[in-house]
Design an enzyme around this catalytic site. Structure first.
Site, short mmCIF file in Angstrom:
data_model
loop_
_atom_site.label_atom_id
_atom_site.label_comp_id
_atom_site.label_asym_id
_atom_site.label_seq_id
_atom_site.Cartn_x
_atom_site.Cartn_y
_atom_site.Cartn_z
N TRP A 30 -47.89 -34.54 -2.35
CA TRP A 30 -48.44 -33.18 -2.38
C TRP A 30 -48.39 -32.49 -1.03
CZ3 TRP A 30 -48.26 -30.59 -6.56
CH2 TRP A 30 -48.38 -31.23 -7.79
N ASP B 137 -56.23 -29.42 1.23
CA ASP B 137 -56.03 -29.51 -0.22
C ASP B 137 -56.82 -30.73 -0.68
OD1 ASP B 137 -55.23 -30.00 -2.80
OD2 ASP B 137 -53.08 -30.04 -2.38
N LYS C 42 -59.58 -31.92 -12.25
CA LYS C 42 -59.79 -33.35 -11.99
C LYS C 42 -61.29 -33.62 -12.07
CE LYS C 42 -55.62 -32.70 -9.53
NZ LYS C 42 -54.68 -33.58 -10.21
#
Ligand code: PMP
Length: 376
Positions: A104, A188, A212
């Site tokens: 990511w 992030d 999530k």
């Protein structure tokens, strides 16, 4: 029928009481006769839902008013472009430094390179090649002392938990004034948001996709220090302009209203279940248990250095590759679902988010032991 144990990395398992409450309120929210999906985002009812969600989130995070809470859309992926667009006028030229720790952060790095001049300040890859050629697995996080951030950096980006690789940065830099005002830290936190207390006040911007630990897909949560508002460039769409979103309390345009409602229910569930301190305790127990079992066998392996192991996403492999398919098939039969690793690296991945209880991990370990007994 009982629910299966769901190990998906996201959208992932949600607390059952949250789903039950949403189901019971589906046709008639609090005597209004309509569903949350059917109410105006300008109505007092929706404003109440949004206000409570924001207040509960602030309480969970102990977030001071210096930070605006933005309920926005586009996912964490879009933030990689939206952040540079929102900081464009703060600098002559955007210089964006990155800590690379896995899939990511690489994705963010590539996206940011379209908006500014990017540089790697530190990398956890042994011989990572950004041209996408040979790539070693990501197995560790570079210590903060080794980060080499440019003096003129506009901000420093890191991914606090690499969902694909199972690598977590446990130590966030603390040098507050330098990072918050001059070189903001941008995090992030999609996959470890709300998994434990996080030092969000060390950051200029923390962002997370909700699907999530925080709710359903469609909502992106951005916590931005107010010092960073007011610098958007001309190319920034007004609906993604942080100053607008903050000013209109996430209702500059129609927000992902139902997802905000679901997140509000999740925040209350976390508050009623011992808040972030208990989430951390449970997540430690669950992940320690699974890692200890993996480390104790010669049948399964996880190659991440112990200090950098994620508490939420645990990738692992079978030493005998040919057993991968039978493992996944058998797991499904045992009602252990969504254990496939990310398409980029394969293998197996168990995501142990807040809503997955200790008994889910116990069921997984029992299955793994039994599988090893049968095939080992
Ligand atoms: N960052 C991280 C750490 C993630 O785990 C994900 C999603 N798995 C993303 C970014 C991308 O999120 P989205 O698909 O919501 O844009």
């Amino acid at each position: 029928m009982s629910r299966p144990w769901n190990f998906s990395a996201g959208p992932s398992t949600l607390p059952k009481p949250v789903l039950e409450q949403a189901a019971s309120e589906m046709l008639d929210w609090h005597g209004t006769g309509i569903s949350v999906m059917e109410m105006s985002h300008r109505s007092r009812h929706f404003c109440q839902i949004r206000d409570e969600a924001e207040a509960d989130l602030r309480e969970l995070l102990a977030l001071p008013d210096d930070y605006a809470v933005l309920f926005t859309t586009g996912g964490a992926t879009t933030e990689n472009a939206v952040i540079p667009m929102n900081l464009m006028r703060r600098h002559k030229e955007l210089a964006i430094d990155f800590i690379l720790t896995g899939y990511w952060s690489i994705r963010s790095f590539k996206e940011a390179s379209r908006y500014g001049n990017v540089k790697v300040a530190a990398s956890g890859g042994y011989s990572i090649r950004l041209d996408g050629a040979e790539q070693q697995p990501w197995t560790w996080t570079p210590p903060v002392q080794t980060w080499s951030v440019r003096q003129n950096a506009s901000y420093l980006h890191m991914c606090s938990n690499e969902t694909v690789d199972g690598v977590e940065i446990t130590e966030w830099p603390v040098s507050l004034p330098r990072l918050k005002v001059k070189i903001p830290l941008v995090v992030d936190a999609s996959s470890n948001f709300l998994s434990r207390p996080l030092p969000i006040t060390n950051t200029g911007i923390t962002f997370a996709s909700a699907q999530k630990n925080a709710g359903a897909a469609g909502l992106t949560i951005v916590l931005v220090h107010r010092d960073l508002l007011g610098y958007s460039g001309i190319n920034c769409p007004s609906s993604l302009n942080y100053t607008n979103i903050a000013k209109f309390r996430s209702c500059y345009n129609t927000p992902p209203a139902y997802s905000i409602y679901i997140s509000g229910l999740v925040f209350k569930w976390i508050k009623n279940n011992g808040a972030l301190e208990n989430m951390e305790k449970q997540n430690r127990l669950k992940s320690n248990w699974l890692y200890s079992y993996i480390d104790s066998t010669e049948f399964y392996s996880n190659s991440v250095h112990h200090a950098s192991r994620s508490r939420t996403n645990i990738p692992f492999r079978l030493y005998r590759k040919a057993l991968h398919e039978p493992f996944i098939r058998g797991a499904k039969e045992a009602r252990l679902i969504q254990l496939e690793g990310h398409r980029s690296i394969g293998g197996i991945r168990a995501s142990l988010y807040n809503a997955l209880p200790l008994s889910g991990v116990s069921a997984l370990i029992e299955y793994m032991k039994d599988f090893e007994y049968r095939y080992g």
